[in-house]
Write an enzyme that holds these catalytic residues in place. Structure first.
Site, PDB file in Angstrom:
ATOM      1  CB  ALA A 137      -7.631  43.134  30.365  1.00  0.00           C
ATOM      2  N   GLY A 144     -13.451  36.785  22.044  1.00  0.00           N
ATOM      3  CA  GLY A 144     -11.881  36.439  22.352  1.00  0.00           C
ATOM      4  C   GLY A 144     -11.034  36.629  21.335  1.00  0.00           C
ATOM      5  CB  ALA A 192      -6.432  46.114  13.321  1.00  0.00           C
ATOM      6  CD  GLU A 256       2.129  38.171  24.357  1.00  0.00           C
ATOM      7  OE1 GLU A 256       2.260  39.078  24.254  1.00  0.00           O
ATOM      8  OE2 GLU A 256       0.701  37.277  24.064  1.00  0.00           O
ATOM      9  NE  ARG A 282      -2.826  -0.528  41.965  1.00  0.00           N
ATOM     10  CZ  ARG A 282      -3.585  -0.604  43.145  1.00  0.00           C
ATOM     11  NH1 ARG A 282      -3.458   0.058  44.317  1.00  0.00           N
ATOM     12  NH2 ARG A 282      -5.164  -1.356  43.184  1.00  0.00           N
ATOM     13  CD  GLN A 350      -8.250   3.660  31.093  1.00  0.00           C
ATOM     14  OE1 GLN A 350      -9.139   5.313  31.349  1.00  0.00           O
ATOM     15  NE2 GLN A 350      -8.537   2.754  31.041  1.00  0.00           N
ATOM     16  N   GLY A 377      -4.492  32.062  24.877  1.00  0.00           N
ATOM     17  CA  GLY A 377      -3.447  32.638  24.524  1.00  0.00           C
ATOM     18  C   GLY A 377      -3.555  31.971  22.171  1.00  0.00           C
ATOM     19  CG  ASN A 380      -4.679  24.285  20.829  1.00  0.00           C
ATOM     20  OD1 ASN A 380      -4.351  25.235  20.734  1.00  0.00           O
ATOM     21  ND2 ASN A 380      -4.540  22.602  21.366  1.00  0.00           N
TER      22      ASN A 380
HETATM   23  C1  LIG Z   1      -7.638  29.793  32.110  1.00  0.00           C
HETATM   24  C2  LIG Z   1      -7.902  31.248  30.831  1.00  0.00           C
HETATM   25  C3  LIG Z   1      -7.019  32.374  31.687  1.00  0.00           C
HETATM   26  C4  LIG Z   1      -7.363  33.054  30.519  1.00  0.00           C
HETATM   27  N1  LIG Z   1      -6.171  34.175  30.461  1.00  0.00           N
HETATM   28  C5  LIG Z   1      -6.512  35.478  29.804  1.00  0.00           C
HETATM   29  C6  LIG Z   1      -6.017  36.548  29.544  1.00  0.00           C
HETATM   30  O1  LIG Z   1      -4.793  36.418  31.206  1.00  0.00           O
HETATM   31  N2  LIG Z   1      -6.602  37.705  29.478  1.00  0.00           N
HETATM   32  C7  LIG Z   1      -6.928  37.784  28.091  1.00  0.00           C
HETATM   33  O2  LIG Z   1      -7.017  38.543  27.406  1.00  0.00           O
HETATM   34  N3  LIG Z   1      -7.441  36.486  27.864  1.00  0.00           N
HETATM   35  C8  LIG Z   1      -7.037  35.408  28.749  1.00  0.00           C
HETATM   36  N4  LIG Z   1      -7.820  34.164  28.495  1.00  0.00           N
HETATM   37  C9  LIG Z   1      -8.676  34.285  27.246  1.00  0.00           C
HETATM   38  C10 LIG Z   1      -8.893  33.195  26.020  1.00  0.00           C
HETATM   39  O3  LIG Z   1      -7.521  33.784  25.411  1.00  0.00           O
HETATM   40  C11 LIG Z   1     -10.032  33.290  25.293  1.00  0.00           C
HETATM   41  O4  LIG Z   1     -10.713  32.146  26.288  1.00  0.00           O
HETATM   42  C12 LIG Z   1      -9.769  32.695  23.755  1.00  0.00           C
HETATM   43  O5  LIG Z   1      -8.642  33.458  23.052  1.00  0.00           O
HETATM   44  C13 LIG Z   1     -10.745  31.844  23.759  1.00  0.00           C
HETATM   45  O6  LIG Z   1     -12.020  32.866  22.968  1.00  0.00           O
HETATM   46  P1  LIG Z   1     -13.286  33.303  23.567  1.00  0.00           P
HETATM   47  O7  LIG Z   1     -13.519  32.467  24.841  1.00  0.00           O
HETATM   48  O8  LIG Z   1     -14.119  34.149  23.761  1.00  0.00           O
HETATM   49  O9  LIG Z   1     -14.019  32.161  22.722  1.00  0.00           O
HETATM   50  P2  LIG Z   1     -14.428  32.307  20.827  1.00  0.00           P
HETATM   51  O10 LIG Z   1     -13.441  33.167  20.454  1.00  0.00           O
HETATM   52  O11 LIG Z   1     -15.903  32.187  21.197  1.00  0.00           O
HETATM   53  O12 LIG Z   1     -14.472  30.607  20.715  1.00  0.00           O
HETATM   54  C14 LIG Z   1     -14.983  29.609  20.486  1.00  0.00           C
HETATM   55  C15 LIG Z   1     -14.949  28.345  19.851  1.00  0.00           C
HETATM   56  O13 LIG Z   1     -15.058  29.344  18.301  1.00  0.00           O
HETATM   57  C16 LIG Z   1     -13.580  28.664  18.107  1.00  0.00           C
HETATM   58  N5  LIG Z   1     -13.615  29.475  16.807  1.00  0.00           N
HETATM   59  C17 LIG Z   1     -13.078  31.229  16.759  1.00  0.00           C
HETATM   60  N6  LIG Z   1     -12.947  31.745  15.419  1.00  0.00           N
HETATM   61  C18 LIG Z   1     -12.710  30.854  14.565  1.00  0.00           C
HETATM   62  C19 LIG Z   1     -12.574  30.404  12.743  1.00  0.00           C
HETATM   63  N7  LIG Z   1     -11.410  31.736  12.801  1.00  0.00           N
HETATM   64  N8  LIG Z   1     -12.101  29.236  13.039  1.00  0.00           N
HETATM   65  C20 LIG Z   1     -13.027  28.255  13.365  1.00  0.00           C
HETATM   66  N9  LIG Z   1     -13.293  28.282  14.608  1.00  0.00           N
HETATM   67  C21 LIG Z   1     -13.013  29.835  15.375  1.00  0.00           C
HETATM   68  C22 LIG Z   1     -13.100  28.641  19.096  1.00  0.00           C
HETATM   69  O14 LIG Z   1     -11.905  27.770  18.631  1.00  0.00           O
HETATM   70  C23 LIG Z   1     -13.892  28.190  19.462  1.00  0.00           C
HETATM   71  O15 LIG Z   1     -13.421  26.445  19.803  1.00  0.00           O
HETATM   72  C24 LIG Z   1      -8.190  33.594  29.545  1.00  0.00           C
HETATM   73  C25 LIG Z   1      -8.560  32.212  29.108  1.00  0.00           C
HETATM   74  C26 LIG Z   1      -9.095  30.822  30.178  1.00  0.00           C
HETATM   75  C27 LIG Z   1      -9.567  30.042  30.762  1.00  0.00           C
END
Ligand SMILES: Cc1cc2nc3c(=O)[nH]c(=O)nc-3n(C[C@H](O)[C@H](O)[C@H](O)COP(=O)(O)OP(=O)(O)OC[C@H]3O[C@@H](n4cnc5c(N)ncnc54)[C@H](O)[C@@H]3O)c2cc1C
Length: 391
Positions: A137, A144, A192, A256, A282, A350, A377, A380
Site C-alpha cells: 500500500a 501516487g 524521503a 517490479e 473469418r 480492428q 507501477g 509511463n
Molecule cells: C489497477 C490498479 C492497481 C494498482 N495497484 C496498486 C497497488 O497494489 N499498490 C499501490 O500502492 N498502488 C497501486 N496502484 C496505483 C498506481 O500505482 C498509481 O495510480 C500510479 O502510480 C499513478 O498515481 P496517481 O493515480 O496518483 O496519478 P498521479 O500521480 O496523480 O498522475 C496523474 C498524471 O500526471 C502525470 N505525472 C505525474 N507526475 C509527473 C511528472 N513528474 N512529470 C510528468 N507527468 C507526471 C502522470 O503520469 C499522470 O498522467 C494501482 C493502480 C491501478 C489502476
C-alpha cells in the site's frame, strides 16, 4: 473464435534461450492452473470483484505462490525464471483477476530482503501456502506518482506506532491478511527521509477495507481502499529501519517494473496468436481476412515489434537474475512494452471487426484489461522521467 480456446503463441523468430527442460513441468502446472481455475470463471470474478479465496490456497499447494522464497520459509528456493513463467502463463491465459505475482514477487520480497527474522518466520510460510494474502500500500487519494508526499503517519507511542491515513487502488486489498504500508515515521512535512515500511495485519482494530473499486478493466481483480484509524502496530512490525523506506522501495522497483514488461510482452504474444486464429477463420468478400495484404502487413509489423520487445525483455530478465538490471532499462521495459501492448491490442481489435468489441472475445477483454499497465507501477511518464535522469 470465442470462449476459452487459448492458442499457443507463435514460435519466436529468434529462439528464446532463458529456459531449460527443468522449467517445462512447472510451466505445464502453471498453464493448467490458469486455464482451468481462473480463465473460465472470469464472469464470476468480475461479479464479485475478486477471485475465490480458496484459489490462493490451491495455488500455494501447487507451489505457484512465492516459488523463489527459500525452502526454510516455505518456498521452493528456485530462481526468478519460475516467477517469469507464472507471469507469462497468467498473461497467456488472459487472466487479469488474480494478484499472485504482486503477492509473490513484490510483497514477499520486501519481507525476505528487509524484515526481521521473526516477521519472516511468521509470515513467509503463510504467504507461500496461500494462508495469508499480501498487498503493498503506497498510493493515497492525494498522491501516487509523488510517493514522497504520502500523508499516512506512524507516530511512536512506547513500543508501538499509531497509524492514521488511507491508501487507494490497492491490489489484493480486499482479501489481504497483511499489508506492507508506506508510512511517515518522521516529520510528515519532510520527504524521503521520513518514509518507512510497516507490516500491518488486516485484523488490527482500526484497520478497515473499502469495497473493491469498480474499474474500467481488470474487473475481477481485487482493488480497494484501505483505512487506518488509530491503528496500534508494534514497532517490531517495522520492515528495515526507520527512514529507510524510500531506499528499500527504490531497490525493489526495478524488478517490479520489469514484471510489468514481462506480462505485457506475453500479453502481446497472446493477443497476436488469438488474432491470427481469428483472421484465418473469418471470411469477408469470399476469402479469409488473413488473405488481405493489409491484414498480413499489419500482423507482420506487430509480430516484428513484439519480437523486438521479447528480445529486450529476455535480456532484462538475464540482467535481473545477475543483479545488474539498470534503472533505465527496467523503466524502458515497463513503458515501451506496455505502450506496445496497447498498440497491438488496438490494432487486433480492428482486425476482429465488430467481434473485437464484444467482451466474449479475448481481444476485447485485453482491450479493457491492458490499459492500466501504462498507469500502475509508476506511470509511463514517470518512467521517461527516470530514463532522462540517467543521461
Ligand atoms: C489497477 C490498479 C492497481 C494498482 N495497484 C496498486 C497497488 O497494489 N499498490 C499501490 O500502492 N498502488 C497501486 N496502484 C496505483 C498506481 O500505482 C498509481 O495510480 C500510479 O502510480 C499513478 O498515481 P496517481 O493515480 O496518483 O496519478 P498521479 O500521480 O496523480 O498522475 C496523474 C498524471 O500526471 C502525470 N505525472 C505525474 N507526475 C509527473 C511528472 N513528474 N512529470 C510528468 N507527468 C507526471 C502522470 O503520469 C499522470 O498522467 C494501482 C493502480 C491501478 C489502476
Amino acid at each position: 473464435m470465442s470462449g476459452l480456446h487459448i492458442p499457443t503463441p507463435m514460435n519466436p523468430m529468434i529462439p528464446r534461450t532463458l529456459f531449460g527442460p527443468e522449467h517445462e513441468d512447472f510451466r505445464r502446472t502453471a498453464r493448467r492452473f490458469f486455464e482451468e481455475e481462473l480463465a473460465p470463471h472470469r464472469e464470476k470474478w468480475e461479479e464479485q470483484q475478486h477471485i475465490d479465496r480458496h484459489l490462493w490456497n490451491k495455488a500455494g499447494e501447487l507451489g505457484l505462490l512465492c516459488p523463489t522464497m527459500p525452502v526454510e520459509y516455505g518456498g521452493s528456493g528456485v530462481d526468478r525464471l519460475y516467477s517469469v513463467i507464472l507471469m507469462e502463463e497468467q498473461a497467456r491465459a488472459g487472466d487479469s483477476a488474480s494478484g499472485f505475482s504482486l503477492h509473490s514477487d513484490i510483497v514477499a520480497n520486501y519481507l525476505l530482503n528487509f524484515a526481521t527474522e521473526e516477521l519472516k518466520q511468521k509470515w513467509l510460510p503463510k504467504m507461500c501456502s496461500g494462508e495469508a494474502v499480501g498487498s503493498i500500500a503506497m498510493t493515497e487519494p492525494g498522491t501516487g506518482s509523488d510517493l514522497q508526499a504520502v500523508r499516512t503517519t506512524a507516530v511512536a507511542d512506547g513500543d508501538d506506532y499509531i497509524v492514521n491515513g488511507s491508501k487507494i487502488f490497492i491490489t489484493n486489498g480486499y482479501l489481504c491478511d497483511i499489508a506492507v504500508v508506506v508510512v511517515k515515521t518522521g516529520d510528515p512535512s519532510k520527504g524521503a527521509e521520513s518514509i518507512s515500511l510497516l507490516l500491518i495485519e488486516a485484523d488490527r482494530p482500526g484497520f478497515s477495507k473499502g469495497r473493491p473499486l469498480k474499474k474500467v478493466g481488470m474487473r475481477g481483480q481485487d482493488t480497494c481502499e484501505l483505512f487506518f484509524d488509530n491503528v496500534r502496530v508494534p514497532k517490531s512490525n517495522l520492515i528495515g529501519m526507520e527512514g529507510m523506506g524510500f531506499i528499500m522501495l527504490m531497490k525493489e522497483l526495478a524488478w517490479e517494473r520489469l514484471m510489468i514488461g514481462i506480462m505485457c510482452a506475453a500479453g502481446a504474444e497472446s493477443v497476436l496468436a488469438h488474432t491470427l486464429d481469428y483472421v484465418r477463420q473469418r471470411k469477408v468478400f469470399g476469402k479469409p481476412v488473413a488473405a488481405y495484404q493489409n491484414t498480413r502487413f499489419k500482423l507482420a509489423e506487430l509480430r516484428s515489434e513484439v519480437q523486438i520487445a521479447r528480445i529486450f525483455i529476455d535480456r532484462c530478465i538475464e540482467e535481473q537474475i545477475k543483479g545488474t538490471l539498470q534503472v533505465d532499462a527496467a523503466a524502458a521495459s515497463k513503458y515501451w512494452v506496455s505502450d506496445l501492448l496497447s498498440k497491438v491490442v488496438d490494432e487486433c481489435v480492428q482486425l476482429h471487426g465488430g467481434y473485437g468489441f464484444m467482451l466474449e472475445y479475448p481481444v476485447a477483454q485485453a482491450y479493457i484489461d491492458t490499459r492500466a499497465n501504462r498507469i500502475y507501477g509508476g506511470t509511463n511518464e514517470i518512467m521517461k522521467e527516470l530514463i532522462s535522469r540517467t543521461f
